[in-house]
Structures are given as C-alpha cells and as structure tokens.
Design an enzyme around this catalytic site. Structure first.
Site, PDB file in Angstrom:
ATOM      1  N   TYR A 107      14.197  14.518  45.736  1.00 42.62           N
ATOM      2  CA  TYR A 107      13.459  15.589  46.400  1.00 42.62           C
ATOM      3  C   TYR A 107      12.198  15.918  45.594  1.00 42.62           C
ATOM      4  O   TYR A 107      11.126  16.109  46.155  1.00 42.62           O
ATOM      5  CB  TYR A 107      14.326  16.839  46.566  1.00 42.62           C
ATOM      6  CG  TYR A 107      15.493  16.630  47.493  1.00 42.62           C
ATOM      7  CD1 TYR A 107      15.324  16.687  48.877  1.00 42.62           C
ATOM      8  CD2 TYR A 107      16.767  16.361  47.001  1.00 42.62           C
ATOM      9  CE1 TYR A 107      16.394  16.481  49.742  1.00 42.62           C
ATOM     10  CE2 TYR A 107      17.842  16.165  47.852  1.00 42.62           C
ATOM     11  CZ  TYR A 107      17.655  16.223  49.220  1.00 42.62           C
ATOM     12  OH  TYR A 107      18.710  16.017  50.067  1.00 42.62           O
ATOM     13  N   ASN A 130      15.186  17.292  59.577  1.00 44.04           N
ATOM     14  CA  ASN A 130      14.742  16.065  60.227  1.00 44.04           C
ATOM     15  C   ASN A 130      15.554  15.872  61.515  1.00 44.04           C
ATOM     16  O   ASN A 130      16.772  15.719  61.454  1.00 44.04           O
ATOM     17  CB  ASN A 130      14.955  14.875  59.280  1.00 44.04           C
ATOM     18  CG  ASN A 130      14.769  13.535  59.967  1.00 44.04           C
ATOM     19  OD1 ASN A 130      14.108  13.430  60.989  1.00 44.04           O
ATOM     20  ND2 ASN A 130      15.354  12.511  59.379  1.00 44.04           N
ATOM     21  N   CYS A 138      15.987  10.187  56.251  1.00 43.57           N
ATOM     22  CA  CYS A 138      16.281  11.279  55.322  1.00 43.57           C
ATOM     23  C   CYS A 138      17.433  10.924  54.389  1.00 43.57           C
ATOM     24  O   CYS A 138      17.565  11.519  53.314  1.00 43.57           O
ATOM     25  CB  CYS A 138      16.566  12.567  56.088  1.00 43.57           C
ATOM     26  SG  CYS A 138      17.850  12.434  57.339  1.00 43.57           S
ATOM     27  N   HIS A 139      18.224   9.935  54.753  1.00 44.73           N
ATOM     28  CA  HIS A 139      19.337   9.512  53.898  1.00 44.73           C
ATOM     29  C   HIS A 139      18.852   8.853  52.609  1.00 44.73           C
ATOM     30  O   HIS A 139      19.613   8.699  51.671  1.00 44.73           O
ATOM     31  CB  HIS A 139      20.275   8.558  54.658  1.00 44.73           C
ATOM     32  CG  HIS A 139      19.613   7.306  55.143  1.00 44.73           C
ATOM     33  ND1 HIS A 139      18.923   7.249  56.350  1.00 44.73           N
ATOM     34  CD2 HIS A 139      19.512   6.073  54.588  1.00 44.73           C
ATOM     35  CE1 HIS A 139      18.445   6.035  56.510  1.00 44.73           C
ATOM     36  NE2 HIS A 139      18.778   5.295  55.452  1.00 44.73           N
ATOM     37  N   GLU A 165      21.369  -0.903  53.764  1.00 40.13           N
ATOM     38  CA  GLU A 165      19.982  -1.271  53.542  1.00 40.13           C
ATOM     39  C   GLU A 165      19.813  -2.172  52.324  1.00 40.13           C
ATOM     40  O   GLU A 165      18.997  -3.091  52.335  1.00 40.13           O
ATOM     41  CB  GLU A 165      19.115  -0.014  53.410  1.00 40.13           C
ATOM     42  CG  GLU A 165      19.019   0.732  54.736  1.00 40.13           C
ATOM     43  CD  GLU A 165      18.285   2.045  54.650  1.00 40.13           C
ATOM     44  OE1 GLU A 165      17.836   2.428  53.550  1.00 40.13           O
ATOM     45  OE2 GLU A 165      18.167   2.694  55.689  1.00 40.13           O
TER      46      GLU A 165
END
Length: 173
Positions: A107, A130, A138-139, A165
């Site tokens: 963040y 979001n 946002c993850h 990912e």
C-alpha cells in the site's frame, strides 16, 4: 431515475463470480458470496436501482476471465468497464492496472507511485472499494512486510490469484 443493473453469474476455479452491468458495461465484478458488498457499493453510487438477474455480460469480459483462469494473458477489456468513483479512487485503480501480472506492491509503495506517500490509508480504502476485482488487480497489493492483507474475496482466494499469476509467468518464461 431508476438505474437497471444486470447481474450475471460466471464460473471460476475459486468460486462463482457476479458480474454486474449497466448498459452493457461492467460496473462490478466480485465473488457471488460477496453479493451484499456488490449491492452496498452500487446502491451508494446509484440511489435507485432495479436488480435484474440473468442475461449476458459483455463477451470481452467473460472471454478475458476465461482466458485468465486458463492461464492465458489477454489485453484488459477496458472499453467494457464503467468504473465509477472519485478522481482519487480512479487514480488508484489505474495504478492497480499498471502492476504487472505476477508482481505485487505494498500500500505504501502504491501511495509512493501515486506521488503521495502520506496517502497510504486513502490508497488502502480506494483499493478496498475497487468495484472490478481480478480485472483491476487489487489482489496484487500486499502489506509492507510482504504479508497478504485484506481482500474482499478472502485471503485464500488472494493467495490463489497471486500463485496463479506466478504460474502464468513461469509458463511464459
């Protein structure tokens, strides 16, 4: 004026998704077990809503989701998104889109990237609001110490998405 919001369900390996559209544009993407969150956020944006279940989501959105979960990388379907928020929220969401697949940022790092290092809490709040999870990733935002923190879909799903990912990247290498 009453706004008609269409909610379509879409299968994923980590739970059924709710895709909410207005005028064929995606305004919200979340997990089906977060429908209360969907309704709260969208009711704040549009005071009078008529909820319609069924129909179809934009093909570009469902094709992107199917490809993503299959491990394929496609261009984001930006043209079919209608993300409603403040200018600051939109700047955070735009920054989220710029986080590369398989990478994460804190963040504080995101606040720094936005040129406002003192806005960590505001960045965290915008991240939490979001409306289009997964597509607007946002993850990929984690705690400064590298831990997984806050995700409306749950930390197990956040971990799955980040691991997924990482797997996509290793296939591409």
């Amino acid at each position: 004026m009453t706004v008609k919001i269409n909610v379509v369900r879409h299968a994923s390996p980590i739970g059924k998704l709710s895709l909410a559209t207005i005028d064929r544009k995606l305004v919200h993407l979340d997990f089906e077990d977060n429908d209360d969150r969907l309704k709260t956020i969208q009711t704040r944006r549009f005071k009078k809503l008529e909820w319609i279940e069924g129909g179809e989501a934009p093909k570009s959105i469902t094709a992107w989701l199917d490809a993503y979960f299959a491990g394929d990388v496609m261009s984001l379907p930006i043209a079919d998104l209608n993300m409603i928020g403040t200018d600051f929220q939109k700047s955070v969401w735009d920054a989220l889109i710029m986080i590369p697949n398989g990478k994460s940022v804190s963040y504080a790092g995101l606040a720094n990237d936005l040129g406002n290092p003192k806005a960590v809490r505001a960045v965290a709040r915008a991240n939490a609001l979001n409306p289009v999870s997964i597509i607007v990733p946002c993850h990929r935002v984690i705690g400064s110490n590298g831990t997984l923190t806050g995700y409306a879909g749950g930390l197990d799903r956040k971990k799955w998405l980040l691991d997924h990912e990482a797997g996509i990247l290793s296939k591409a290498a």
